[in-house]
Design a protein around this motif. Structure first.
Motif, PDB file in Angstrom:
ATOM      1  N   MET A  63      -0.582   0.127  -0.012  1.00 23.91           N
ATOM      2  CA  MET A  63       0.426   0.087   0.946  1.00 23.91           C
ATOM      3  C   MET A  63       1.261  -1.303   0.853  1.00 23.91           C
ATOM      4  O   MET A  63       0.639  -2.331   0.938  1.00 23.91           O
ATOM      5  N   SER A  64       2.484  -1.100   0.980  1.00 20.27           N
ATOM      6  CA  SER A  64       3.293  -2.131   0.506  1.00 20.27           C
ATOM      7  C   SER A  64       3.408  -2.861   2.434  1.00 20.27           C
ATOM      8  O   SER A  64       3.135  -2.383   3.244  1.00 20.27           O
ATOM      9  N   GLU A  65       3.818  -4.295   2.206  1.00 23.18           N
ATOM     10  CA  GLU A  65       3.927  -4.922   3.571  1.00 23.18           C
ATOM     11  C   GLU A  65       4.780  -4.316   4.681  1.00 23.18           C
ATOM     12  O   GLU A  65       4.513  -4.136   5.518  1.00 23.18           O
ATOM     13  N   GLN A  66       6.015  -3.655   3.955  1.00 27.45           N
ATOM     14  CA  GLN A  66       6.894  -2.798   4.903  1.00 27.45           C
ATOM     15  C   GLN A  66       6.208  -1.834   5.439  1.00 27.45           C
ATOM     16  O   GLN A  66       6.493  -1.244   6.694  1.00 27.45           O
ATOM     17  N   GLU A  67       5.394  -1.073   4.507  1.00 28.63           N
ATOM     18  CA  GLU A  67       4.737   0.099   5.144  1.00 28.63           C
ATOM     19  C   GLU A  67       3.686  -0.064   6.163  1.00 28.63           C
ATOM     20  O   GLU A  67       3.507   0.599   7.185  1.00 28.63           O
ATOM     21  N   ILE A  68       3.027  -1.198   5.972  1.00 29.15           N
ATOM     22  CA  ILE A  68       1.907  -1.448   7.014  1.00 29.15           C
ATOM     23  C   ILE A  68       2.655  -2.145   8.330  1.00 29.15           C
ATOM     24  O   ILE A  68       2.186  -1.563   9.409  1.00 29.15           O
ATOM     25  N   GLU A  69       3.669  -2.782   8.251  1.00 34.67           N
ATOM     26  CA  GLU A  69       4.481  -3.172   9.329  1.00 34.67           C
ATOM     27  C   GLU A  69       4.971  -1.888  10.143  1.00 34.67           C
ATOM     28  O   GLU A  69       4.998  -1.732  11.283  1.00 34.67           O
ATOM     29  N   ALA A  89       0.001  -6.318  20.565  1.00 40.82           N
ATOM     30  CA  ALA A  89      -0.476  -7.846  20.679  1.00 40.82           C
ATOM     31  C   ALA A  89      -0.298  -8.814  19.904  1.00 40.82           C
ATOM     32  O   ALA A  89       0.479  -8.482  18.966  1.00 40.82           O
ATOM     33  N   PRO A  90      -0.299  -9.787  20.393  1.00 42.22           N
ATOM     34  CA  PRO A  90       0.290 -11.339  19.398  1.00 42.22           C
ATOM     35  C   PRO A  90      -0.356 -10.858  17.991  1.00 42.22           C
ATOM     36  O   PRO A  90      -1.623 -10.489  17.785  1.00 42.22           O
ATOM     37  N   ARG A  91       0.613 -11.067  17.150  1.00 40.87           N
ATOM     38  CA  ARG A  91       0.296 -10.841  15.704  1.00 40.87           C
ATOM     39  C   ARG A  91       1.369 -11.475  14.908  1.00 40.87           C
ATOM     40  O   ARG A  91       2.485 -11.798  15.411  1.00 40.87           O
ATOM     41  N   LEU A  92       0.933 -11.589  13.433  1.00 45.97           N
ATOM     42  CA  LEU A  92       2.023 -12.123  12.665  1.00 45.97           C
ATOM     43  C   LEU A  92       2.920 -11.005  12.169  1.00 45.97           C
ATOM     44  O   LEU A  92       2.448  -9.761  12.083  1.00 45.97           O
ATOM     45  N   THR A  93       4.243 -11.183  11.817  1.00 46.00           N
ATOM     46  CA  THR A  93       5.013 -10.327  11.060  1.00 46.00           C
ATOM     47  C   THR A  93       5.348 -10.946   9.884  1.00 46.00           C
ATOM     48  O   THR A  93       5.556 -12.066   9.463  1.00 46.00           O
ATOM     49  N   PRO A  94       5.878 -10.120   8.834  1.00 48.15           N
ATOM     50  CA  PRO A  94       6.517 -10.639   7.732  1.00 48.15           C
ATOM     51  C   PRO A  94       7.875 -11.402   8.071  1.00 48.15           C
ATOM     52  O   PRO A  94       7.921 -12.637   7.102  1.00 48.15           O
TER      53      PRO A  94
END
Length: 108
Positions: free
Chosen positions: A1-7, A17-22
């Motif tokens: 899965m690409s980063e965009q697909e995961i996001e 919930a609090p998390r990191l994003t690309p």
């Protein structure tokens, strides 16, 4: 899965919930420098907003297979992956501190 697909999957499931994003990772990267050694090794040095530097590497076994553009892409990705780890640690530490400093509920 690409980063965009995961996001997209995270957003589609409403996981908020609090998390990191690309976007957060990209925001903390101030600049990138690249160094090529011996026609087989590419090193990417990312400088973060706070001045901390992170490196990523890319190397090939055969000089005949070396391609600077591919080396740059791979070394950047490897350095950026380290930024994810650092930012993940930082977020977890902040969440831990918030929890530790929160007044207890239901005292006696």
């Amino acid at each position: 899965m690409s980063e965009q697909e995961i996001e997209k999957a995270i957003q589609d499931k409403g996981l908020n919930a609090p998390r990191l994003t690309p976007e957060r990772i990209d925001k903390v990267i101030e600049s990138a420098e690249y160094y090529v050694f011996g026609g087989v090794l590419t090193v990417c040095c990312l400088t973060l907003q706070n001045g901390f530097r992170v490196t990523g590497e890319s190397s090939c076994a055969s000089p005949e297979n070396f391609d600077e553009e591919i080396g740059i892409k791979i070394s950047y990705k490897n350095a950026r992956d380290k930024v994810w780890m650092l930012e993940g640690y930082l977020l977890k530490e902040r969440l831990h501190e918030q929890k530790a400093n929160k007044p207890s509920q239901g005292g006696k």
